[in-house]
Design an enzyme around this catalytic site. Structure first.
Site, PDB file in Angstrom:
ATOM      1  N   GLY A 205       0.820  -1.201   0.000  1.00  0.00           N
ATOM      2  CA  GLY A 205       0.000   0.000   0.000  1.00  0.00           C
ATOM      3  C   GLY A 205       0.854   1.252   0.000  1.00  0.00           C
ATOM      4  O   GLY A 205       2.064   1.205  -0.193  1.00  0.00           O
ATOM      5  N   GLY A 206       0.209   2.391   0.258  1.00  0.00           N
ATOM      6  CA  GLY A 206       0.918   3.670   0.244  1.00  0.00           C
ATOM      7  C   GLY A 206       0.113   4.771  -0.398  1.00  0.00           C
ATOM      8  O   GLY A 206       0.679   5.715  -0.943  1.00  0.00           O
ATOM      9  N   ALA A 207      -1.224   4.672  -0.327  1.00  0.00           N
ATOM     10  CA  ALA A 207      -2.118   5.717  -0.856  1.00  0.00           C
ATOM     11  C   ALA A 207      -1.859   6.023  -2.331  1.00  0.00           C
ATOM     12  O   ALA A 207      -2.079   7.141  -2.775  1.00  0.00           O
ATOM     13  CB  ALA A 207      -1.997   6.997  -0.015  1.00  0.00           C
ATOM     14  N   GLN A 276      -2.372  -4.836   0.252  1.00  0.00           N
ATOM     15  CA  GLN A 276      -2.716  -4.132   1.482  1.00  0.00           C
ATOM     16  C   GLN A 276      -3.047  -2.677   1.156  1.00  0.00           C
ATOM     17  O   GLN A 276      -2.324  -2.008   0.402  1.00  0.00           O
ATOM     18  CB  GLN A 276      -1.545  -4.199   2.473  1.00  0.00           C
ATOM     19  CG  GLN A 276      -1.831  -3.629   3.852  1.00  0.00           C
ATOM     20  CD  GLN A 276      -1.363  -2.186   4.009  1.00  0.00           C
ATOM     21  OE1 GLN A 276      -0.495  -1.721   3.272  1.00  0.00           O
ATOM     22  NE2 GLN A 276      -1.940  -1.472   4.967  1.00  0.00           N
ATOM     23  N   SER A 277      -4.185  -2.178   1.675  1.00  0.00           N
ATOM     24  CA  SER A 277      -4.602  -0.783   1.498  1.00  0.00           C
ATOM     25  C   SER A 277      -4.738  -0.464   0.002  1.00  0.00           C
ATOM     26  O   SER A 277      -5.486  -1.129  -0.709  1.00  0.00           O
ATOM     27  CB  SER A 277      -3.607   0.143   2.201  1.00  0.00           C
ATOM     28  OG  SER A 277      -4.071   1.467   2.247  1.00  0.00           O
ATOM     29  N   ALA A 278      -3.995   0.539  -0.490  1.00  0.00           N
ATOM     30  CA  ALA A 278      -4.052   0.860  -1.922  1.00  0.00           C
ATOM     31  C   ALA A 278      -3.615  -0.330  -2.758  1.00  0.00           C
ATOM     32  O   ALA A 278      -4.108  -0.542  -3.873  1.00  0.00           O
ATOM     33  CB  ALA A 278      -3.175   2.069  -2.221  1.00  0.00           C
ATOM     34  N   ASP A 378     -10.701   0.888  11.560  1.00  0.00           N
ATOM     35  CA  ASP A 378      -9.934   1.495  10.463  1.00  0.00           C
ATOM     36  C   ASP A 378     -10.599   2.807  10.039  1.00  0.00           C
ATOM     37  O   ASP A 378     -11.725   2.814   9.546  1.00  0.00           O
ATOM     38  CB  ASP A 378      -9.884   0.523   9.284  1.00  0.00           C
ATOM     39  CG  ASP A 378      -8.887   0.947   8.211  1.00  0.00           C
ATOM     40  OD1 ASP A 378      -8.630   2.150   8.081  1.00  0.00           O
ATOM     41  OD2 ASP A 378      -8.372   0.068   7.506  1.00  0.00           O
ATOM     42  N   HIS A 410      -6.086   0.683  10.712  1.00  0.00           N
ATOM     43  CA  HIS A 410      -5.498   0.424   9.406  1.00  0.00           C
ATOM     44  C   HIS A 410      -4.106  -0.193   9.530  1.00  0.00           C
ATOM     45  O   HIS A 410      -3.724  -1.061   8.730  1.00  0.00           O
ATOM     46  CB  HIS A 410      -5.421   1.743   8.628  1.00  0.00           C
ATOM     47  CG  HIS A 410      -5.228   1.576   7.151  1.00  0.00           C
ATOM     48  ND1 HIS A 410      -6.193   1.051   6.330  1.00  0.00           N
ATOM     49  CD2 HIS A 410      -4.178   1.872   6.339  1.00  0.00           C
ATOM     50  CE1 HIS A 410      -5.765   1.037   5.077  1.00  0.00           C
ATOM     51  NE2 HIS A 410      -4.540   1.525   5.064  1.00  0.00           N
TER      52      HIS A 410
END
Length: 469
Positions: A205-207, A276-278, A378, A410
């Site tokens: 991830g990392g936006a 994960q995430s983004a 989250d 998160h």
């Protein structure tokens, strides 16, 4: 990555013009490196093309300098040829092997240093460019300060994970999988090499802005201890790229894993995709795009039949419901829409919306079993994103489920809990899915020693309270 090429010295006496040309060609050959990855080389190449470069002496090894000098009779006089032959014989085979090994190690270390330097420059340049998009807003400043405090509190864990990442012999760093910048992946290999291993292709991830393959180091280290190979796939971030480029990179990385993992002891028929995430969003989009290709007549370099399951961790799957939420948390609407290639493309990159399109019914049937992990605490991406997507997939006939962890944020499920050591519910659930149907592996998991603590408890609790995610 293109290998470096050292210049070959011309032993003929040069005139002024040929000296200038040989200098340029020598520098050009020394800079035969991945131009797109290293911005410095592209600048130097442009200077070479314009001939705006000072005349320099070619870089010579000690031996080539000697050979050149004895051929230059005007400067030192003639030297008997047998003397040259004698000098070449004085080194024993053992010493030559030692020199060769030392040179190889030095060359490898040099490549690592140059790679780190070029990527540091790239990330710094992208970060500065990112500032022009962010401006100096209140939300961005507070998030940045919170991130600094959060990172400082988890620093003891980061140092230990970083040491393992750079010095472990079980990690193959920066394997090239494509020809675009940052088309690299890290492989985390188990110490036990008996039999083919299950494989997790992990997208960090990392936006969509600060993603990097090393973010998956902790997960890779801990899964490899359970006899699971992990491939952490790097990809271009915004503003270097937009979402379609990120999906292309992820697909190419997965293709490399599917087609080459057997060489590293992996089982090409037991590959799991995880994000994960983004990265969970990018992975879901990649799987959908691949399913549409396979259902149609698109060209494919890998197959979803090789994918045993998709694991989404804290991901977002319906962007229509996230635009305003992200804006309120500092990922401003204008930036997010630029990442997603405009408001008209939001539907195309919302997996939950795309799967409900009746025109791609055949593609949906190709989606592998899906498990979505999410913490109910989250605030970055609400857990309803995973619940809703899993329910939609089940309604369409896909084997899917969501697993929620009460009160987890998160980063709790991805960083704080793994650094705490001991029992970790998400990690245990993940390993149980991967080793399902393998009684021997499940038996080893049951007797595996507890993971050691990386960060003191009071620091983890403080990190939980100041986390900007």
């Amino acid at each position: 990555m293109t290998s470096e090429i050292l210049p070959i010295t011309n032993h003929q006496t040069p005139n002024a013009h040929s000296s200038s040309l040989s200098s340029s060609s020598a520098l050009t050959m020394l800079l035969k490196y991945d131009d797109e990855e290293n911005p410095y080389t592209s600048l130097l190449h442009s200077s070479l093309k314009n001939n705006n470069i000072m005349s320099i002496k070619p870089l010579l090894s000690r031996s080539s300098s000697f050979n050149s000098s004895i051929n230059n009779n005007d400067s030192i006089g003639a030297v008997p040829s047998f003397y040259q032959k004698t000098r070449r014989r004085v080194a024993s085979e053992d010493s030559l092997a030692y020199v060769s090994n030392s040179s190889s190690r030095g060359s490898s270390f040099g490549r690592d240093v140059r790679h780190v330097a070029s990527e540091t420059f790239l990330l710094t340049r992208l970060g500065l460019k990112m500032l022009t998009y962010l401006g100096v807003g209140y939300r961005w400043i507070t998030r940045f300060l919170a991130l600094g405090c959060y990172s400082l509190l988890l620093l003891p864990g980061f140092v230990q994970v970083g040491y393992h990442y750079f010095f472990s012999s079980e990690i193959r760093r920066s394997i090239v999988y494509g020809d675009k910048p940052r088309n690299r992946l890290d492989l985390f290999l188990p110490k036990n090499s008996d039999g083919p291993k299950p494989v997790v292709a992990f997208i960090t991830g990392g936006a969509w802005i600060i993603g990097y393959k090393a973010w998956g180091s902790l997960l890779g280290q801990q899964l490899s201890e359970r006899d699971i190979i992990v491939a952490c796939i790097d990809y271009r971030n915004f503003p270097q790229a937009t979402i379609s480029d990120m999906i292309d990179d992820a697909s190419q990385g997965i293709s490399f894993v599917c087609n080459n993992i057997a060489e590293y002891g992996g089982d090409p028929n037991r590959i799991y995709i995880m994000g994960q995430s983004a990265g969970a969003h990018i992975a879901a989009c990649t799987i959908l795009e691949q399913a549409i290709k396979e259902a149609g007549e698109g060209e494919c370099t890998w197959s979803l039949s090789q994918i045993k399951a998709y694991f989404g961790l804290s991901g977002g799957y319906n962007l229509f419901n996230l635009i305003d939420h992200f804006h309120s948390r500092g990922l401003y609407r204008s930036i997010f829409l630029s990442i997603m290639e405009g408001e008209e493309s939001i539907r195309r990159f919302s997996p939950e919306v795309v799967v409900q399109d009746p025109n791609i019914g055949n593609a949906v049937s190709l989606i592998p079993p899906t498990v979505l992990f999410h913490g109910t605490g989250d605030y970055s991406i609400p857990s309803d994103q995973s619940k809703s997507f899993a329910e939609t997939l089940k309604r369409l006939g896909v084997k899917a489920e969501s697993i929620l962890y009460e009160g987890k944020t998160h980063t709790d499920v991805f960083l704080q809990d793994p650094m705490r050591g001991g029992k970790d519910d998400m990690f245990d659930d993940l390993v149980a899915y991967i080793h399902a149907g393998d009684p021997e592996a499940l038996s080893r998991d049951a007797t595996a020693p507890p993971r050691r603590r990386l960060v003191p408890e009071f620091m983890l609790k403080l990190a939980h309270s100041v986390s900007p995610f």
